[in-house]
Design a protein around this motif. Structure first.
Motif, PDB file in Angstrom:
ATOM      1  N   GLY A  13     -81.889 -18.027  38.216  1.00 13.17           N
ATOM      2  CA  GLY A  13     -82.483 -17.814  39.527  1.00 13.17           C
ATOM      3  C   GLY A  13     -82.059 -16.528  40.200  1.00 13.17           C
ATOM      4  O   GLY A  13     -81.798 -16.493  41.400  1.00 13.17           O
ATOM      5  N   ARG A  14     -81.975 -15.461  39.445  1.00 14.02           N
ATOM      6  CA  ARG A  14     -81.549 -14.160  39.971  1.00 14.02           C
ATOM      7  C   ARG A  14     -82.373 -13.063  39.325  1.00 14.02           C
ATOM      8  O   ARG A  14     -83.192 -13.326  38.446  1.00 14.02           O
ATOM      9  N   VAL A  15     -82.158 -11.839  39.770  1.00 15.90           N
ATOM     10  CA  VAL A  15     -82.859 -10.709  39.171  1.00 15.90           C
ATOM     11  C   VAL A  15     -82.485 -10.595  37.699  1.00 15.90           C
ATOM     12  O   VAL A  15     -81.305 -10.669  37.334  1.00 15.90           O
ATOM     13  N   GLU A  16     -83.498 -10.418  36.852  1.00 19.92           N
ATOM     14  CA  GLU A  16     -83.275 -10.225  35.420  1.00 19.92           C
ATOM     15  C   GLU A  16     -83.844  -8.860  35.041  1.00 19.92           C
ATOM     16  O   GLU A  16     -85.043  -8.619  35.207  1.00 19.92           O
TER      17      GLU A  16
ATOM     18  N   ASP B 137     -77.691  -7.694  45.166  1.00 23.40           N
ATOM     19  CA  ASP B 137     -77.592  -9.122  44.885  1.00 23.40           C
ATOM     20  C   ASP B 137     -77.144  -9.351  43.449  1.00 23.40           C
ATOM     21  O   ASP B 137     -77.289  -8.460  42.599  1.00 23.40           O
ATOM     22  N   PRO B 138     -76.625 -10.542  43.141  1.00 23.43           N
ATOM     23  CA  PRO B 138     -76.244 -10.844  41.751  1.00 23.43           C
ATOM     24  C   PRO B 138     -77.431 -10.646  40.802  1.00 23.43           C
ATOM     25  O   PRO B 138     -78.580 -10.925  41.156  1.00 23.43           O
TER      26      PRO B 138
ATOM     27  N   ALA C  46     -67.053   1.068  43.011  1.00 22.54           N
ATOM     28  CA  ALA C  46     -67.459   1.445  44.366  1.00 22.54           C
ATOM     29  C   ALA C  46     -67.781   0.230  45.230  1.00 22.54           C
ATOM     30  O   ALA C  46     -68.064   0.384  46.427  1.00 22.54           O
ATOM     31  N   GLY C  47     -67.778  -0.966  44.642  1.00 25.79           N
ATOM     32  CA  GLY C  47     -68.070  -2.177  45.396  1.00 25.79           C
ATOM     33  C   GLY C  47     -69.540  -2.493  45.525  1.00 25.79           C
ATOM     34  O   GLY C  47     -69.932  -3.334  46.337  1.00 25.79           O
ATOM     35  N   GLN C  48     -70.377  -1.838  44.713  1.00 23.57           N
ATOM     36  CA  GLN C  48     -71.812  -2.063  44.819  1.00 23.57           C
ATOM     37  C   GLN C  48     -72.295  -3.198  43.926  1.00 23.57           C
ATOM     38  O   GLN C  48     -73.326  -3.805  44.196  1.00 23.57           O
ATOM     39  N   MET C  49     -71.547  -3.479  42.854  1.00 23.35           N
ATOM     40  CA  MET C  49     -71.920  -4.569  41.952  1.00 23.35           C
ATOM     41  C   MET C  49     -71.143  -5.825  42.292  1.00 23.35           C
ATOM     42  O   MET C  49     -69.920  -5.791  42.415  1.00 23.35           O
TER      43      MET C  49
END
Length: 489
Positions: free
Chosen positions: A112-115, A9-10, A37-40
């Motif tokens: 509102g995202r992972v920090e 997730d972002p 790799a397209g994971q981020m």
């Protein structure tokens, strides 16, 4: 075979010490490879934070240079660099002052995202950073912190560090990173043990004669002399890296593949370790070989202390006092300036209870070798008849699964340990990270060993650079009728 990549997730990742050596060598190139790799996700943000006075453009150039130098072939072949650099920001910040914190607070506000906050700094700054994050309202429930070893230098300092971090963050928010646990083969320890019916019934003292864990390095202390001379092989390698490998190879099956279930079982192993007697441990210190002294100085020259008693090599024997492993010795060995770079776990099975073959057939044992580096893979030695006439002659042959061969050159072995672990931080998966009570239990076992040799005023045994360590380490095994496996790349 190409490994399946699951995007995360972002997120926002702040790297304190973002201009430092670890960030340049490992963290930033690893993040770029994950992006390629397209994971981020494109919505991710990476913010470097350090005392250096530079703007974002200058930092992006530093990141680009780090990718060129340390990114490897995969990064060089990726054409997404410009897109990745757009995710990069920079804030000049003072860990112990007020400079930059308002800017960081504004940058992190209301997303509102992972920090995630990566403490790629000296442990002396961990408390200051944690305190500042709380003061500026960034230590909320969405925040996660990543801290690098050393997690203290003894039990007392480890407890102090844990208490400091716990004052600002809950345990589920703290990720104590040990890059060894991010290696593909280390994780495969659990897959091999708990995913195959073949091994688990044999994984006990009834069938296993002994287990060896070796982590050998060809490099010396290099530019880490000041740090290393205060730590030594026990604090730098055994208390963390080798201890974690020991836990994974010896632990009971967890009820589920869940972070706390796995770490509960690892903790039980550490608490079941027997004390190590003085005759069960060998300390060594590398010395220069005369013809190579200018290129490879001895340890004392490298650290600038002609009387240093710090060990660059350590070998020891221990036991785990539980039902599974009672009577099976575990031999641990690590050292610098050894003959080859090699990390390997070797499970040596017992002889068959009765041999039907003649004495000249020889003594043969099944040996499971798990190579962590280089050439990651797993080899099982199997006894067969030697081809040809002339009677029943037995030889050992390997069933070899070298990952590069089995999975192809594009397989998962290209993923660096830091890449995998940082993505686990973003996912909130703590399985491969040490818990606070694990760290303290490891120090509780380690401290008496260190105190013992300090009270005895032991001097490390000298060994030549480029060798396999002091001769006393071989005697440690031979008096038990065993031998170390050869250190080979």
């Amino acid at each position: 075979m190409v490994s399946r990549v699951i995007p995360v997730d972002p997120f926002d990742l702040v790297i304190f010490g973002g201009t430092g050596d670890l960030a340049r060598r490992k963290i930033l190139p690893g993040l770029f490879r994950r992006f390629c790799a397209g994971q981020m996700p494109d919505a991710a943000r990476i913010i470097g934070a350090a005392r250096s006075d530079m703007d974002t453009d200058a930092y992006r150039q530093m990141v680009s240079d780090a990718i060129d130098e340390f990114g490897g072939d995969l990064a060089k072949e990726c054409d997404a660099r410009d897109a990745f650099l757009k995710l990069i920001g920079y804030i000049a910040i003072d860990a112990r002052g007020e400079t930059g914190w308002a800017d960081l607070q504004e940058a992190m506000k209301g997303k509102g995202r992972v920090e995630a906050y990566y403490f790629s700094v000296s442990p002396a700054l961990f408390g200051d950073l944690a305190e500042r994050l709380q003061q500026w309202g960034m230590a909320d429930e969405d925040a996660r912190i990543v801290v690098e070893k050393p997690f203290g230098r003894d039990l007392e300092t480890a407890r102090d560090l844990n208490a400091t971090l716990a004052a600002y963050f809950d345990e589920h928010q703290i990720y104590r990173i040990d890059h060894y646990l991010g290696k593909e083969t280390v994780q495969n320890l659990m897959a091999v043990r708990f995913g195959n019916m073949l091994f688990e019934p044999l994984w006990n003292s009834q069938y296993v004669d002994h287990i060896q864990i070796t982590v050998a390095e060809t490099v010396g202390v290099g530019g880490r002399g000041e740090y290393y001379d205060k730590s030594g092989a026990m604090r730098d390698m055994v208390q963390n890296h080798l201890m974690q490998l020991l836990c994974l190879i010896a632990m009971e099956p967890p009820a589920r593949f869940d972070p706390d279930a796995v770490r509960d079982e690892k903790l039980k192993v550490i608490r079941a370790l027997d004390p190590v007697e003085s005759y069960e441990i060998v300390r060594g210190q590398y010395q220069a070989v005369p013809m190579e002294e200018s290129e490879h100085p001895g340890y004392r020259t490298a650290v600038g202390d002609a009387k240093s008693r710090t060990e660059s090599f350590l070998a020891l024997k221990t036991h785990i006092s539980n039902w599974r492993w009672a009577g099976t010795p575990f031999y641990l060995r690590t050292g610098k300036r050894m003959s080859a770079r090699s990390s390997e776990i070797t499970v040596v099975f017992k002889d068959t209870p009765h041999s039907i073959f003649a004495e000249d057939a020889g003594r043969h044992r099944n040996v499971l070798s798990i190579r962590l580096q280089p050439n990651e893979g797993i080899t099982l030695g199997v006894t067969i008849k030697e081809p040809g006439p002339g009677g029943m002659r037995l030889i050992d042959v390997p069933l070899d699964m070298t990952f590069a061969d089995a999975l192809g050159e594009d397989g998962a072995d290209h993923v660096d340990a830091y890449e995998r672990l940082i993505m686990d931080v973003i996912r909130g998966n703590q399985t491969l990270f040490m818990r606070g009570d694990e760290v303290e239990a490891a120090w509780a076992w380690t401290d008496p060993i260190i105190e013992g040799w300090e009270l005895r005023h032991d001097v490390p045994k000298p060994y030549d650079s480029g060798s396999d360590g002091p001769t006393d380490a071989f005697e440690l095994m031979r008096r038990d009728g065993r031998d170390w496996r050869e250190v080979s790349p």
